[in-house]
Design a protein around this motif. Structure first.
Motif, PDB file in Angstrom:
ATOM      1  N   ASP A 294     140.411  27.581 -86.052  1.00 33.51           N
ATOM      2  CA  ASP A 294     139.839  26.413 -86.560  1.00 33.51           C
ATOM      3  C   ASP A 294     139.551  25.532 -85.517  1.00 33.51           C
ATOM      4  OD1 ASP A 294     141.129  24.076 -88.710  1.00 33.51           O
ATOM      5  OD2 ASP A 294     141.465  23.359 -86.633  1.00 33.51           O
ATOM      6  N   ASP A 295     138.522  24.509 -85.970  1.00 35.71           N
ATOM      7  CA  ASP A 295     137.776  23.980 -85.145  1.00 35.71           C
ATOM      8  C   ASP A 295     138.513  22.855 -84.413  1.00 35.71           C
ATOM      9  OD1 ASP A 295     135.585  25.165 -86.149  1.00 35.71           O
ATOM     10  OD2 ASP A 295     135.049  23.103 -87.540  1.00 35.71           O
ATOM     11  N   ARG A 296     139.586  22.263 -84.747  1.00 35.34           N
ATOM     12  CA  ARG A 296     140.553  21.605 -83.988  1.00 35.34           C
ATOM     13  C   ARG A 296     141.215  22.311 -82.941  1.00 35.34           C
ATOM     14  NH1 ARG A 296     143.679  18.656 -88.700  1.00 35.34           N
ATOM     15  NH2 ARG A 296     143.358  21.154 -89.169  1.00 35.34           N
ATOM     16  N   ALA A 297     141.609  23.592 -83.193  1.00 38.05           N
ATOM     17  CA  ALA A 297     142.464  24.386 -82.416  1.00 38.05           C
ATOM     18  C   ALA A 297     141.341  24.783 -81.484  1.00 38.05           C
ATOM     19  CB  ALA A 297     143.068  25.581 -83.294  1.00 38.05           C
ATOM     20  N   GLU A 298     140.226  25.069 -81.664  1.00 35.03           N
ATOM     21  CA  GLU A 298     139.127  25.421 -80.505  1.00 35.03           C
ATOM     22  C   GLU A 298     139.028  24.222 -79.714  1.00 35.03           C
ATOM     23  OE1 GLU A 298     135.099  27.356 -81.107  1.00 35.03           O
ATOM     24  OE2 GLU A 298     134.728  25.116 -81.510  1.00 35.03           O
ATOM     25  N   LEU A 299     139.058  22.994 -80.080  1.00 37.65           N
ATOM     26  CA  LEU A 299     138.952  21.862 -79.378  1.00 37.65           C
ATOM     27  C   LEU A 299     140.029  21.783 -78.394  1.00 37.65           C
ATOM     28  CD1 LEU A 299     137.634  19.262 -78.502  1.00 37.65           C
ATOM     29  CD2 LEU A 299     138.869  18.161 -80.474  1.00 37.65           C
ATOM     30  N   LEU A 300     141.189  22.003 -78.819  1.00 35.73           N
ATOM     31  CA  LEU A 300     142.500  21.791 -78.095  1.00 35.73           C
ATOM     32  C   LEU A 300     142.607  22.936 -76.998  1.00 35.73           C
ATOM     33  CD1 LEU A 300     144.892  20.582 -80.703  1.00 35.73           C
ATOM     34  CD2 LEU A 300     144.005  19.225 -78.985  1.00 35.73           C
ATOM     35  N   LEU A 301     142.062  24.143 -77.406  1.00 39.56           N
ATOM     36  CA  LEU A 301     142.041  25.303 -76.455  1.00 39.56           C
ATOM     37  C   LEU A 301     141.054  24.875 -75.203  1.00 39.56           C
ATOM     38  CD1 LEU A 301     142.199  28.243 -78.782  1.00 39.56           C
ATOM     39  CD2 LEU A 301     143.892  27.642 -77.137  1.00 39.56           C
ATOM     40  N   TYR A 302     139.973  24.456 -75.439  1.00 39.69           N
ATOM     41  CA  TYR A 302     139.097  24.009 -74.557  1.00 39.69           C
ATOM     42  C   TYR A 302     139.757  22.986 -73.481  1.00 39.69           C
ATOM     43  CZ  TYR A 302     135.034  26.848 -75.780  1.00 39.69           C
ATOM     44  OH  TYR A 302     133.920  27.728 -76.180  1.00 39.69           O
ATOM     45  N   ALA A 303     140.261  22.201 -74.034  1.00 35.60           N
ATOM     46  CA  ALA A 303     141.073  21.114 -73.348  1.00 35.60           C
ATOM     47  C   ALA A 303     142.091  21.587 -72.634  1.00 35.60           C
ATOM     48  CB  ALA A 303     141.524  20.180 -74.329  1.00 35.60           C
ATOM     49  N   ALA A 304     142.854  22.465 -72.797  1.00 31.40           N
ATOM     50  CA  ALA A 304     143.818  23.132 -72.049  1.00 31.40           C
ATOM     51  C   ALA A 304     143.166  24.031 -70.960  1.00 31.40           C
ATOM     52  CB  ALA A 304     144.696  24.280 -72.978  1.00 31.40           C
ATOM     53  N   ASP A 305     141.985  24.618 -71.212  1.00 31.33           N
ATOM     54  CA  ASP A 305     141.655  25.440 -70.178  1.00 31.33           C
ATOM     55  C   ASP A 305     140.782  24.203 -69.099  1.00 31.33           C
ATOM     56  OD1 ASP A 305     139.619  27.696 -69.060  1.00 31.33           O
ATOM     57  OD2 ASP A 305     138.409  26.050 -69.331  1.00 31.33           O
TER      58      ASP A 305
END
Length: 221
Positions: A64-75
């Motif tokens: 999911d695009d929002r999940a992608e965004l949050l994973l990049y933020a976590a990284d």
């Protein structure tokens, strides 16, 4: 000595990773920097390498695009806490392959996520940390696609496989960012041979490096 953060940006196939490696060697050999750290996003930490695998591996499951965004933020949050901030605090110069501009370009313009949501994720991860200088390697998406095809192995990651239209939107995102932050983001014509691009990069960096070193000497005195 004050630490500096220099980021290298561009769409996939722009040549930014090669330029970062060459800049690192040049800075070290020429004695520009006392100490250097070269890193990347995603994947600049042990935790980040696991996240990079999730973010870039091509598989049958749709992220999911929002999940992608949050994973990049976590990284990024982990990367800043574990690598970037400690290095800057020690006066090191950090060269980073991708940073916040990629998030705005890829997840904002490329994916079409609401920009307020993207900004919120960036603020949460960075706590206000911004690059001292960003080199944006602007390349025609068709040329970038050919470069990716010519790479050894010929494989593509999940973002590279998103298609030409996606890369064009992402490039537009970088163009808009360069207009918004002309003092920080410097556009580099990445359509030339890599060696010619490196000559331009050094011409851009040398006056900025001299300015930084001068500022550091004034603080010491």
């Amino acid at each position: 000595m004050q630490g500096r953060l220099i980021t290298f940006e561009g769409i996939d196939g722009a040549g930014k990773t090669t330029q970062l490696q060459w800049v690192r060697s040049w800075l070290a050999d020429a004695g520009w920097a006392r100490s250097l750290v070269a890193t990347r996003e995603p994947g600049g930490t042990g935790i980040g390498r696991h996240l990079r695998s999730v973010l870039l591996q091509v598989n049958d499951e749709v992220l999911d695009d929002r999940a992608e965004l949050l994973l990049y933020a976590a990284d990024r949050a982990q990367h800043i806490a574990q690598v970037i901030e400690p290095a800057l605090a020690e006066g090191q110069w950090v060269l980073c392959d991708r940073f916040t501009d990629s998030t705005f370009a890829y997840q904002g313009l490329g994916r079409g996520l609401e920009m307020g949501l993207v900004e919120q994720s960036v603020r949460m991860a960075t706590q206000g940390l911004q690059p001292d200088l960003t080199l944006w390697f602007d390349v025609d998406p068709e040329m970038a696609a050919k470069r990716r095809q010519d790479r050894a192995g010929g494989g593509t990651d999940r973002l590279e496989a998103a298609g030409l239209a996606f890369q064009k939107r992402t490039r537009q995102g970088f163009q808009e960012l360069a207009t918004q932050f002309p003092g920080r983001i410097v556009q580099v014509d990445g359509n030339q041979e890599l060696e010619a691009v490196f000559v331009i990069v050094k011409e851009i960096l040398e006056p900025r490096l001299k300015q930084w070193l001068s500022e550091d000497l004034m603080e010491v005195s």
